[in-house]
Design a protein around this motif. Structure first.
Motif, short mmCIF file in Angstrom:
data_model
loop_
_atom_site.label_atom_id
_atom_site.label_comp_id
_atom_site.label_asym_id
_atom_site.label_seq_id
_atom_site.Cartn_x
_atom_site.Cartn_y
_atom_site.Cartn_z
N GLU A 107 -14.01 5.21 3.92
CA GLU A 107 -13.63 5.16 2.50
C GLU A 107 -13.55 3.73 2.00
O GLU A 107 -13.95 3.42 0.88
CB GLU A 107 -12.29 5.86 2.32
CG GLU A 107 -11.78 5.87 0.88
CD GLU A 107 -10.40 6.49 0.77
OE1 GLU A 107 -9.72 6.25 -0.24
OE2 GLU A 107 -9.99 7.21 1.70
N ARG A 123 0.50 6.96 1.89
CA ARG A 123 1.73 7.67 2.27
C ARG A 123 1.40 8.97 2.98
O ARG A 123 2.07 9.37 3.93
CB ARG A 123 2.59 7.93 1.04
CG ARG A 123 3.15 6.65 0.41
CD ARG A 123 4.24 6.97 -0.61
NE ARG A 123 3.72 7.66 -1.78
CZ ARG A 123 3.25 7.05 -2.87
NH1 ARG A 123 3.23 5.72 -2.92
NH2 ARG A 123 2.81 7.75 -3.90
N GLY A 124 0.34 9.65 2.52
CA GLY A 124 -0.06 10.90 3.16
C GLY A 124 -0.53 10.68 4.60
O GLY A 124 -0.20 11.48 5.49
N ARG A 125 -1.28 9.59 4.82
CA ARG A 125 -1.73 9.29 6.18
C ARG A 125 -0.54 8.99 7.09
O ARG A 125 -0.50 9.39 8.26
CB ARG A 125 -2.70 8.12 6.17
CG ARG A 125 -4.07 8.46 5.59
CD ARG A 125 -5.06 7.35 5.81
NE ARG A 125 -4.76 6.18 5.00
CZ ARG A 125 -5.29 5.94 3.80
NH1 ARG A 125 -6.14 6.80 3.27
NH2 ARG A 125 -4.99 4.83 3.14
N GLU A 138 -10.61 6.86 6.89
CA GLU A 138 -10.01 5.75 6.13
C GLU A 138 -10.95 4.54 6.13
O GLU A 138 -11.15 3.90 5.09
CB GLU A 138 -8.67 5.37 6.75
CG GLU A 138 -7.97 4.23 6.00
CD GLU A 138 -6.64 3.86 6.62
OE1 GLU A 138 -6.07 2.83 6.21
OE2 GLU A 138 -6.17 4.58 7.53
N ARG A 187 0.83 -1.21 0.00
CA ARG A 187 0.00 0.00 0.00
C ARG A 187 0.86 1.26 0.00
O ARG A 187 0.57 2.22 -0.72
CB ARG A 187 -0.94 0.00 1.21
CG ARG A 187 -2.13 -0.93 1.07
CD ARG A 187 -3.16 -0.67 2.15
NE ARG A 187 -2.65 -0.97 3.48
CZ ARG A 187 -2.72 -2.16 4.04
NH1 ARG A 187 -3.27 -3.17 3.39
NH2 ARG A 187 -2.25 -2.37 5.26
N ASP A 191 0.13 3.57 -3.08
CA ASP A 191 -1.01 4.43 -2.74
C ASP A 191 -0.51 5.74 -2.13
O ASP A 191 0.00 5.76 -1.01
CB ASP A 191 -1.93 3.69 -1.77
CG ASP A 191 -3.22 4.44 -1.49
OD1 ASP A 191 -3.32 5.62 -1.88
OD2 ASP A 191 -4.14 3.85 -0.88
N SER A 192 -0.69 6.82 -2.84
CA SER A 192 -0.24 8.13 -2.34
C SER A 192 -1.03 8.55 -1.10
O SER A 192 -0.49 9.24 -0.22
CB SER A 192 -0.37 9.19 -3.44
OG SER A 192 -1.72 9.31 -3.87
N GLU A 193 -2.30 8.16 -1.02
CA GLU A 193 -3.10 8.52 0.15
C GLU A 193 -2.58 7.80 1.39
O GLU A 193 -2.56 8.37 2.49
CB GLU A 193 -4.57 8.18 -0.09
CG GLU A 193 -5.22 9.05 -1.16
CD GLU A 193 -6.71 8.77 -1.28
OE1 GLU A 193 -7.22 7.93 -0.52
OE2 GLU A 193 -7.36 9.41 -2.14
#
Length: 397
Positions: free
Chosen positions: A261, A225-227, A258, A217, A221-223
Motif C-alpha cells: 500500500e 490503529r486497526g493493524r 501494508e 500515525r 490513521d484509523s488503518e
C-alpha cells in the motif's frame, strides 16, 4: 517553525551540544579561530527507534547551513531548503533496499569533495548507516580519514556496536547518543505541532513506546490503529499448533499488504517517469529501438523496487513485533507489580488476565521470543520461519 530543533523531542542535552557546534561552525565559515573539537567533520547519531536520529541529523544540517550565524533559525533560505531536502550542498542518503552499495557511496564521496556552492558546508546525511555494505563502509572511511575542509558527514545508526557501524568509522566520529523520549514529551509535540486532542495524544504516545512518528500515525490513521488491534489480538488467538501457523500467516500477509500500500504509487510513478525519459509513447523506428535498448534500465529499476519492497515489508513486520513485545512486557509488569505504567492501556484488561494465568518466568520467555524473532529477521532469517517459530513459543510459554 522558529527553531530547526523544535521537533527533536526530549533531547535537551543533545540539542545544546549541537547548537554549540553549529555556532562554532559559523565562526569557522567567517574565518575565525575556534577551540579544537568545537566542531568536527564526522558525527554519529545513535538511539532506539523513534528517538529522532534522522531528525537530529537533519536539524543539525540545517543549523550548519543557517545564514544567521548557525542559530538554526528555521526561517532563512539555508534552513528552509535543508529541512525540505532541496539544499544544493546537502545530500540525504536513505537506502531504498536492504543496503547501501559501494557505487552509491563512492559517488556521494566524490560529490562531497567539491567546494560548497553556497560558501558554507557540503553535508552528507546517511540516515541508515548500519546498512552500509563492507565496501561502502570502506569508501566512506577513506573520506572521513581525509576530509575536505568544508565537508561534514552525519551518520545515523541504532548503536555503535560493530554490527551497526565499523569500529574504525566509529573511532573517527563524534557520537551523539539519543534516548527514548518520555511519553509526556511525545504527547506534547502531537498536541502542539499536529493539533491532536490531548487524550488521544497521551494514548498514542504511550502505545508507540516513545516513537514520535509511530505515535502520529496511531493518532491520525484509523488503518494503523486497526493493524495494531489485530496484532494485540494475537495472544488470545493462540489456542493450538494450527492457530499458531494461522496467526503467523496473518501477520506476514498484513505486513506485505501494508508495504504494498505504501509503495504502489511510488513504484508506478518511478516506472512511468523512466519510460517517458527513455522515449515511451514516441513514434518511429528510433523510438522503438530506444525502448528495446532500455530493457536493462527497466530491469534494474524493478530490482531496486523489489529490494525496497522487501525492506518495507520487514519494517512493517517489525512495527507489529514491537507492539506485540509491548503486550508481553505489560503482562510481566503486571505480574511483578512493577511501579511503572503499562504500554497498551486500552488492552490492560487482557494483559491483567494473562498475568493471572502465566508465571513471571513464562511471561518473560514469551517476551524474549518476540525479541528473538526481531533479531532473527534482522539477521536475514526468512520472516515466515522466524514468525512461525515465535508463535509456537508464545503458545507453549
Amino acid at each position: 517553525m522558529s527553531d530547526v530543533f523544535a521537533d527533536l523531542v526530549g533531547q535537551a542535552e543533545t540539542v545544546a551540544t549541537l547548537r554549540q557546534a553549529a555556532a562554532a561552525a559559523a565562526r569557522v565559515v567567517a574565518g575565525e579561530q575556534v577551540a579544537a573539537g568545537a566542531m568536527t567533520h564526522a558525527w554519529i547519531f545513535t538511539g532506539p527507534p523513534g528517538s529522532g536520529r534522522s531528525v537530529a541529523a537533519r536539524a543539525f544540517a540545517a543549523a550548519l547551513e543557517c545564514e544567521r550565524g548557525g542559530a538554526g533559525c528555521g526561517e532563512c533560505h539555508g534552513c528552509h531548503t535543508t529541512l525540505g531536502k532541496t539544499h544544493a550542498d546537502v545530500r540525504f542518503v536513505v537506502p531504498e533496499g536492504l543496503s547501501i552499495g559501494v557505487s552509491e557511496m563512492r559517488a556521494l564521496v566524490l560529490r562531497a569533495a567539491s567546494a560548497p556552492s553556497g560558501g558554507r558546508w557540503q553535508i552528507v546525511v546517511i540516515e541508515d548507516a548500519d546498512r552500509l555494505t563492507e565496501q561502502a563502509g570502506n569508501a566512506l572511511l577513506k573520506a572521513i580519514e581525509e576530509p575536505p575542509p568544508r565537508t561534514v558527514f552525519l551518520l545515523c545508526t541504532p548503536s555503535t556496536h560493530p554490527d551497526d557501524i565499523s569500529v574504525t568509522i566509529r573511532s573517527r566520529c563524534r557520537v551523539m547518543a539519543l534516548r527514548q523520549p518520555p511519553a509526556e514529551a511525545v504527547a506534547e509535540v502531537l498536541v502542539r505541532r499536529d493539533g491532536v486532542a490531548p487524550e488521544v495524544a497521551s494514548w498514542a504516545a504511550a502505545a508507540s513506546q516513545g516513537h514520535v512518528g509511530r505515535a502520529k500515525r496511531l493518532a491520525n490513521d484509523s488503518e494503523a490503529r486497526g493493524r495494531r488491534d489485530a496484532v494485540l489480538s494475537v495472544p488470545r488467538r493462540l489456542t493450538g499448533v494450527g492457530a499458531c501457523f494461522e496467526a503467523a500467516s496473518a501477520l506476514i500477509k498484513a505486513a506485505e499488504a501494508e508495504a504494498a500500500e505504501q509503495l504502489v504509487e511510488t513504484d508506478a510513478s518511478e516506472r512511468a517517469s523512466l519510460e517517458q525519459a527513455l522515449g515511451a509513447g514516441g513514434t518511429g523506428r528510433g523510438a522503438a529501438g530506444a525502448m528495446r535498448g532500455a530493457a536493462g534500465q527497466l530491469k534494474d529499476l524493478e530490482r531496486r523496487q523489489k529490494s525496497r519492497a522487501t525492506r518495507s515489508k520487514r519494517d512493517a513486520l517489525d512495527r507489529a513485533l514491537v507492539d506485540l513485545a509491548g503486550f508481553y512486557r505489560d503482562v510481566l509488569v503486571t505480574n511483578m507489580r512493577a511501579p511503572v505504567g503499562v504500554v497498551h492501556t486500552d488492552v490492560a484488561t487482557q494483559s491483567e488476565a494473562a498475568a493471572g494465568k502465566w508465571s513471571p518466568e513464562s511471561a518473560l520467555r514469551r517476551l524474549e521470543a518476540v525479541l528473538a524473532c526481531r533479531q532473527a529477521i534482522d539477521e536475514n532469517v526468512k520472516p515466515e520461519i522466524a514468525v512461525e517459530s515465535m508463535m509456537l513459543t508464545l503458545w507453549r510459554g
